[in-house]
Design a protein around this motif. Structure first.
Motif, PDB file in Angstrom:
ATOM      1  N   VAL A  56      -9.976   2.664   1.849  1.00  0.00           N
ATOM      2  CA  VAL A  56      -9.409   1.749   0.852  1.00  0.00           C
ATOM      3  C   VAL A  56     -10.459   1.503  -0.212  1.00  0.00           C
ATOM      4  O   VAL A  56     -11.609   1.179   0.096  1.00  0.00           O
ATOM      5  CB  VAL A  56      -8.972   0.422   1.510  1.00  0.00           C
ATOM      6  CG1 VAL A  56      -8.417  -0.529   0.467  1.00  0.00           C
ATOM      7  CG2 VAL A  56      -7.952   0.691   2.616  1.00  0.00           C
ATOM      8  N   HIS A  58     -11.311  -0.523  -3.866  1.00  0.00           N
ATOM      9  CA  HIS A  58     -10.928  -1.589  -4.797  1.00  0.00           C
ATOM     10  C   HIS A  58     -11.173  -1.141  -6.236  1.00  0.00           C
ATOM     11  O   HIS A  58     -12.258  -0.678  -6.582  1.00  0.00           O
ATOM     12  CB  HIS A  58     -11.711  -2.873  -4.521  1.00  0.00           C
ATOM     13  CG  HIS A  58     -11.218  -4.025  -5.337  1.00  0.00           C
ATOM     14  ND1 HIS A  58     -10.013  -4.628  -5.087  1.00  0.00           N
ATOM     15  CD2 HIS A  58     -11.735  -4.646  -6.415  1.00  0.00           C
ATOM     16  CE1 HIS A  58      -9.815  -5.591  -5.980  1.00  0.00           C
ATOM     17  NE2 HIS A  58     -10.849  -5.614  -6.793  1.00  0.00           N
ATOM     18  N   LYS A  91      -6.464  -0.187  -4.359  1.00  0.00           N
ATOM     19  CA  LYS A  91      -5.885  -1.535  -4.420  1.00  0.00           C
ATOM     20  C   LYS A  91      -6.498  -2.307  -5.586  1.00  0.00           C
ATOM     21  O   LYS A  91      -7.602  -2.001  -6.033  1.00  0.00           O
ATOM     22  CB  LYS A  91      -6.080  -2.282  -3.099  1.00  0.00           C
ATOM     23  CG  LYS A  91      -7.525  -2.594  -2.754  1.00  0.00           C
ATOM     24  CD  LYS A  91      -7.602  -3.346  -1.441  1.00  0.00           C
ATOM     25  CE  LYS A  91      -9.008  -3.713  -1.053  1.00  0.00           C
ATOM     26  NZ  LYS A  91      -9.709  -4.591  -1.982  1.00  0.00           N
ATOM     27  N   HIS A  92      -5.754  -3.308  -6.046  1.00  0.00           N
ATOM     28  CA  HIS A  92      -6.202  -4.156  -7.157  1.00  0.00           C
ATOM     29  C   HIS A  92      -6.337  -5.610  -6.731  1.00  0.00           C
ATOM     30  O   HIS A  92      -6.739  -6.456  -7.515  1.00  0.00           O
ATOM     31  CB  HIS A  92      -5.233  -4.058  -8.332  1.00  0.00           C
ATOM     32  CG  HIS A  92      -5.045  -2.654  -8.819  1.00  0.00           C
ATOM     33  ND1 HIS A  92      -6.010  -1.971  -9.523  1.00  0.00           N
ATOM     34  CD2 HIS A  92      -4.006  -1.801  -8.675  1.00  0.00           C
ATOM     35  CE1 HIS A  92      -5.575  -0.766  -9.811  1.00  0.00           C
ATOM     36  NE2 HIS A  92      -4.369  -0.625  -9.298  1.00  0.00           N
ATOM     37  N   ALA A  96      -4.898  -4.559   1.244  1.00  0.00           N
ATOM     38  CA  ALA A  96      -4.655  -3.121   1.077  1.00  0.00           C
ATOM     39  C   ALA A  96      -3.185  -2.747   1.198  1.00  0.00           C
ATOM     40  O   ALA A  96      -2.796  -1.640   0.810  1.00  0.00           O
ATOM     41  CB  ALA A  96      -5.468  -2.333   2.106  1.00  0.00           C
ATOM     42  N   THR A  98      -0.640  -4.517  -0.292  1.00  0.00           N
ATOM     43  CA  THR A  98       0.100  -4.942  -1.477  1.00  0.00           C
ATOM     44  C   THR A  98       0.152  -3.827  -2.511  1.00  0.00           C
ATOM     45  O   THR A  98      -0.877  -3.344  -2.964  1.00  0.00           O
ATOM     46  CB  THR A  98      -0.547  -6.202  -2.083  1.00  0.00           C
ATOM     47  OG1 THR A  98      -0.505  -7.250  -1.109  1.00  0.00           O
ATOM     48  CG2 THR A  98       0.187  -6.663  -3.329  1.00  0.00           C
ATOM     49  N   SER A 100       0.781  -0.713  -2.388  1.00  0.00           N
ATOM     50  CA  SER A 100       0.026   0.518  -2.095  1.00  0.00           C
ATOM     51  C   SER A 100       0.802   1.557  -1.295  1.00  0.00           C
ATOM     52  O   SER A 100       0.327   2.676  -1.156  1.00  0.00           O
ATOM     53  CB  SER A 100      -1.249   0.163  -1.320  1.00  0.00           C
ATOM     54  OG  SER A 100      -0.920  -0.242  -0.003  1.00  0.00           O
ATOM     55  N   SER A 124     -11.135  -9.044   1.705  1.00  0.00           N
ATOM     56  CA  SER A 124     -10.246  -7.891   1.861  1.00  0.00           C
ATOM     57  C   SER A 124      -9.968  -7.536   3.313  1.00  0.00           C
ATOM     58  O   SER A 124      -8.862  -7.111   3.646  1.00  0.00           O
ATOM     59  CB  SER A 124     -10.819  -6.694   1.114  1.00  0.00           C
ATOM     60  OG  SER A 124     -10.836  -6.951  -0.269  1.00  0.00           O
ATOM     61  N   THR A 128      -6.120  -7.903   4.597  1.00  0.00           N
ATOM     62  CA  THR A 128      -5.467  -6.694   5.107  1.00  0.00           C
ATOM     63  C   THR A 128      -5.051  -6.865   6.563  1.00  0.00           C
ATOM     64  O   THR A 128      -3.939  -6.480   6.956  1.00  0.00           O
ATOM     65  CB  THR A 128      -6.407  -5.486   4.941  1.00  0.00           C
ATOM     66  OG1 THR A 128      -6.686  -5.316   3.541  1.00  0.00           O
ATOM     67  CG2 THR A 128      -5.795  -4.219   5.493  1.00  0.00           C
TER      68      THR A 128
END
Length: 192
Positions: A56, A58, A91-92, A96, A98, A100, A124, A128
């Motif tokens: 993942v 960011h 991810k933003h 992880a 949301t 995605s 995070s 997650t």
């Protein structure tokens, strides 16, 4: 004649935000300086076992962030970089799952158990793990495979990184996930 053995269900290792930008954070404000080595050992074990790995990454939407796209802070830490066949999720936000398609990717492969490691424990990793638990996955968070940073609470009281880390793990354990050590997780992988 014995029936054929049923293969064990896969467990996905989810490695969160192990990017070069994390190495720019002040080392004295974090706990668990050995987390990266633990994550590397988990990654090696998962690869040797042929189990799925999800990396993942960011990508910040805040200009000036070390995780702003196009900067070297977004790049993977070399020892933890994905192989070409390993799944990458961008991810933003901290979670992880949301926006995605991570849950769909896991379901399509029959993956129910998730082993989560990375940074930061109270951000995070916790976000997650909470979503994974709420979505019905069997989530394991590796206590020694993640770390946190010192911070102040809402009342302005300063807390050490270890306290922040321990509280985040306590928030997760038994409610959204099972918190385990890397030794426990690796023993379960070997017994699969």
């Amino acid at each position: 004649m014995n029936p054929p053995a049923v293969p064990a269900a896969p467990s996905a290792l989810i490695i969160i935000d192990m990017q070069k930008g994390m190495q720019r954070m002040p080392a004295h404000t974090r706990n668990n300086p050995g987390a990266e080595a633990v994550i590397a050992s988990l990654l090696q074990a998962w690869r040797q076992a042929g189990q799925p790995v999800v990396h993942v990454r960011h990508l910040s939407r805040t200009p000036g962030s070390p995780f702003w796209p196009g900067q070297d802070g977004v790049e993977w830490q070399p020892a933890l970089a994905p192989l070409s066949h390993e799944h990458v999720v961008d991810k933003h936000v901290p979670d992880a799952f949301t926006h995605s398609q991570l849950a769909r990717w896991l379901h399509q492969r029959g993956i129910h158990r998730l082993v989560v490691a990375g940074v930061s424990t109270n951000n995070s990793v916790e976000a997650t793990a909470r979503s994974g638990g709420n979505l019905g996955f069997d989530v394991r968070v590796v206590a020694d495979g993640c770390y946190a940073y010192a911070q102040q609470d809402f009342d302005g009281v300063a807390h050490s990184a270890q306290t922040v880390h321990a509280m985040a793990l306590a928030n997760l354990h038994g409610e959204y996930a099972t918190v385990q050590t890397s030794a426990e997780v690796l023993a379960a992988l070997a017994g699969a």
